[in-house]
Design an enzyme around this catalytic site. Sequence first.
Site, PDB file in Angstrom:
ATOM      1  N   ALA B  34      -1.026   7.588   9.052  1.00 24.35           N
ATOM      2  CA  ALA B  34      -1.038   8.358   7.809  1.00 24.35           C
ATOM      3  C   ALA B  34      -2.179   7.879   6.906  1.00 24.35           C
ATOM      4  O   ALA B  34      -2.449   6.681   6.845  1.00 24.35           O
ATOM      5  CB  ALA B  34       0.296   8.206   7.079  1.00 24.35           C
ATOM      6  N   ASP B  35      -2.845   8.815   6.210  1.00 24.37           N
ATOM      7  CA  ASP B  35      -3.777   8.383   5.168  1.00 24.37           C
ATOM      8  C   ASP B  35      -3.037   8.404   3.832  1.00 24.37           C
ATOM      9  O   ASP B  35      -1.849   8.738   3.775  1.00 24.37           O
ATOM     10  CB  ASP B  35      -5.058   9.241   5.171  1.00 24.37           C
ATOM     11  CG  ASP B  35      -4.796  10.698   4.786  1.00 24.37           C
ATOM     12  OD1 ASP B  35      -3.750  10.993   4.169  1.00 24.37           O
ATOM     13  OD2 ASP B  35      -5.643  11.535   5.116  1.00 24.37           O
TER      14      ASP B  35
END
Lengths: 243, 79
Positions: B34-35
């Site tokens: 995930a960013d």
Amino acid sequence: MTPGTRTAIVTGAARGIGLAVSERLIADGWTIAACDMLEDRLREEAARLGDSYRPYRLDVTSENDVNTVCERIAEENPPVLGLVNNAGVTRDSLLMRMDAEAWDLVLKVNLTGAFLMTKAVSRQMMRRRAGSIVNLSSVVALVGSAGQANYAASKGGLIGFTKSLARELASRNIRVNAIAPGFIETEMTLSLPEEVRKGYAERIPLGRMGKPSDIAEVTAFLLGDASSYVNGIVIPVDGGLST
Amino acid sequence: MSLENRVTEIIVNKLGVRAEEVSAEANFQTDLGADSLDLVELMMDFEDSFKLKISDEDSSSLKSVGDVIKYLKAHGVEE
């Protein structure tokens, strides 16, 4: 665009540039959530412009107000895919005579207001993986203006805000751009002394003041699909004043 | 559906990972790719699904799947 499929929120939509922007966007098929403090003016324009211009009383400096109204707008209209942060005030005076109140108010409406609106609306846009935000900066952010340190600071702030969000939201297909209007004939500029206005007009290479519709055209371009690869820029619309 | 399964389903939908990868120890960023914006969106999805508000302060401490499950249970979300 099929009319009635996209909503754009426009702040300061009851008069001046915000009103011209609203009218122009309606011509493109946008539904306008027209936000302003001036309820009577909103109602008058709604009666004139019809169902595509939907009035919402809103104080952009109130976080609570912004969140509540943005939720209502989302419920009552087609998907919100556009935001025009246009609401703004001036409290001009030379620095030595400028009180902290005049500084704070201008920063709060012009810059904090855009922050609160963008935060509330970007949430909806992120979910849809689509959106375009246009911030109305000013030529004075680019060249300065004696007697308008507070206004210029707020409008300069909007440029940094624009460029940062352009990077932050790009991966979600949300574009953020700014327009820097020059000297435009509105109630705001008509309140300036005649000699100041004349002085400005003389310095404009095109030799005339701009009209709200000049800004509306560029706003419609930045908000629409024609500019789908344009992100993080500031377009001066000033007759050449800032060059 | 159990709380764990509901949480897993939300993560799978948001991040496009396989359900087997979503273990309690899995860190959103280092294990699930995930960013920072994904994280914000995940928290928004948890808020909507479980009808609660996760403060910015709290959300920054929720780094793994297990953190979220523990948090939801502590805030009255039932199995």
